[in-house]
Design a protein around this motif. Structure first.
Motif, mmCIF file in Angstrom:
data_model
loop_
_atom_site.group_PDB
_atom_site.id
_atom_site.type_symbol
_atom_site.label_atom_id
_atom_site.label_comp_id
_atom_site.label_asym_id
_atom_site.label_seq_id
_atom_site.Cartn_x
_atom_site.Cartn_y
_atom_site.Cartn_z
ATOM 1 N N ASN A 6 72.474 111.659 12.110
ATOM 2 C CA ASN A 6 71.388 112.581 12.446
ATOM 3 C C ASN A 6 70.067 111.863 12.204
ATOM 4 O OD1 ASN A 6 72.620 114.877 13.350
ATOM 5 N ND2 ASN A 6 72.525 115.983 11.411
ATOM 6 N N ARG A 81 67.385 120.024 5.141
ATOM 7 C CA ARG A 81 68.423 119.871 4.120
ATOM 8 C C ARG A 81 69.782 120.336 4.649
ATOM 9 N NH1 ARG A 81 64.531 121.696 0.498
ATOM 10 N NH2 ARG A 81 65.434 123.801 0.502
ATOM 11 N N ARG A 82 69.787 121.461 5.342
ATOM 12 C CA ARG A 82 71.051 121.997 5.866
ATOM 13 C C ARG A 82 71.668 121.047 6.898
ATOM 14 N NH1 ARG A 82 68.137 126.802 6.103
ATOM 15 N NH2 ARG A 82 67.932 126.614 8.374
ATOM 16 N N GLN A 83 70.817 120.400 7.694
ATOM 17 C CA GLN A 83 71.334 119.558 8.774
ATOM 18 C C GLN A 83 71.621 118.122 8.328
ATOM 19 O OE1 GLN A 83 69.348 119.959 12.560
ATOM 20 N NE2 GLN A 83 68.988 122.144 12.290
ATOM 21 N N ARG A 84 71.270 117.778 7.098
ATOM 22 C CA ARG A 84 71.651 116.496 6.491
ATOM 23 C C ARG A 84 71.258 115.295 7.361
ATOM 24 N NH1 ARG A 84 75.279 117.301 2.242
ATOM 25 N NH2 ARG A 84 76.088 119.437 2.116
ATOM 26 N N ASP A 86 70.078 111.602 8.227
ATOM 27 C CA ASP A 86 70.258 110.263 7.673
ATOM 28 C C ASP A 86 68.960 109.466 7.651
ATOM 29 O OD1 ASP A 86 73.333 110.125 7.482
ATOM 30 O OD2 ASP A 86 72.984 110.810 9.537
ATOM 31 N N GLY A 105 65.419 116.240 2.004
ATOM 32 C CA GLY A 105 66.583 115.469 1.593
ATOM 33 C C GLY A 105 67.008 114.383 2.551
ATOM 34 N N LYS A 107 67.760 110.889 3.871
ATOM 35 C CA LYS A 107 68.153 109.726 3.076
ATOM 36 C C LYS A 107 67.169 108.566 3.228
ATOM 37 C CE LYS A 107 73.049 110.914 3.600
ATOM 38 N NZ LYS A 107 74.312 110.509 4.252
#
Length: 355
Positions: A6, A81-84, A86, A105, A107
């Motif tokens: 993502n 955050r929900r969809q995470r 990268d 969040g 990364k």
């Protein structure tokens, strides 16, 4: 699918900067694998700029003043955050865009180290400088450097846009209504959201339109945003010619402006957002510069001719003329712009015959 990613791109706020970000979007898109997802985080109106393109799989709208709670900062961060995600590539320099990716969040957070936001980033660049001073660099290159830092290959700097079928149909209807199909349509973009210092005087546009339609092959169409409606309507009234028309009575939209510029033979424009539409559609243009340095706004349009009066006080980068005389724009005469327009029209005619 295992191994898919993502990727988020936080897009600029200014219309022209969004256009100059399209080479970066293309570089990222071309560097993704099957199943990877590219999401744009943007102000609501940016959707209209990118409508008709296929760079993004999805958009997340973000606006500090949004009536819709889902578009507000903390709710957008929760969505991230929900969809995470990268990776996020932050094209604006703002601390809020870095904070959004950090709280969301993501990364890997990639952007320029400006306004104290460095600690919020995982990968950062410093803006180009010389002797401690920032040097002029095109937004196209500024953004592409972030794409390269993120690991994407850059193949071209060409800006690219599209438009919807509805906007194309609206433009076709106007061409038929105004009897433009057999003429060379010269689009005037007279305005600019940055400030009055970028504006060429309205009476100059009136005189230029009169001169251009002395040639029966030509027609003039004045585009506008909501704040420029009265100016272009006044120019249309003063010229009082059947082939000098404006969009003052239309519902002004980014989409319609794109579609009519795409159909034009030439664009005469200030240094404002719609100028970059011409670059994206390979439309010849004459760009009038005064208080801004063209190096910041280079969009790599091979068919653009930049005009500047060359006054000693320019470029000052001010929204309004601090010396009150506005010579950087007023000293650029109607004849100067007319000669440039004629040269561009002649070039296009020669190029069409050669093709």
């Amino acid at each position: 699918m295992a191994g898919t990613r993502n990727i988020a791109v936080v897009l600029p706020n200014w219309i022209g900067d969004v256009v100059m970000a399209t080479p970066t979007l293309r570089a990222i898109r071309e560097g993704l694998n099957d199943g990877d997802r590219l999401v744009g985080i943007m102000r609501p109106y940016v959707q209209d700029v990118l409508a008709g393109t296929s760079f993004l799989d999805e958009s997340i709208l973000w606006s500090k003043k949004a009536k819709d709670p889902s578009q507000r900062f903390l709710n957008v961060a929760s969505t991230l955050r929900r969809q995470r995600f990268d990776q996020a590539i932050l094209l604006p320099n703002s601390i809020s865009s870095a904070g959004l990716a950090y709280l969301g969040g993501v990364k890997q957070r990639i952007g320029y180290r400006r306004y104290g936001r460095g600690p919020l980033l995982t990968d950062a660049l410093d803006p180009p400088t010389e002797n401690g001073e920032r040097i002029p660099v095109s937004a196209v290159d500024y953004y592409l450097s972030l794409a390269q830092l993120a690991g994407y290959e850059v193949r071209t700097r060409h800006c690219e846009l599209g438009f919807t079928d509805i906007d194309d149909l609206r433009a076709q209807v106007l061409w038929r209504q105004y009897r433009f199909f057999e003429r060379r349509v010269i689009v005037f973009n007279t305005g600019g959201a940055y400030g009055g210092a970028k504006h060429w005087p309205a009476d100059y546009y009136t005189a230029l339109a009169r001169r251009l339609v002395e040639d029966p092959r030509n027609a003039v169409l004045l585009i506008c945003g909501p704040s420029e409606r009265e100016t272009v309507a006044q120019i249309e009234r003063e010229v009082n010619h059947p082939f000098v028309r404006s969009l003052a009575q239309e519902d002004p939209s980014i989409g319609l402006s794109k579609a009519v510029i795409n159909m034009a033979s030439l664009m005469i424009t200030t240094d404002s957002g719609p100028r970059h539409f011409a670059a994206a559609f390979n439309v010849p243009s004459v760009a009038i510069f005064g208080p801004t340095d063209p190096r910041w706004a280079e969009n790599y349009n091979p068919y653009e001719w930049i005009l500047s009066a060359g006054t000693d006080c320019a470029p000052c980068a001010q929204r309004e003329c601090p010396l009150k005389h506005h010579r950087c724009m007023r000293d650029l005469t109607v004849n100067d712009v007319l000669l440039a327009a004629q040269r561009q029209l002649d070039w296009r005619a020669d190029h069409s015959r050669a093709a």
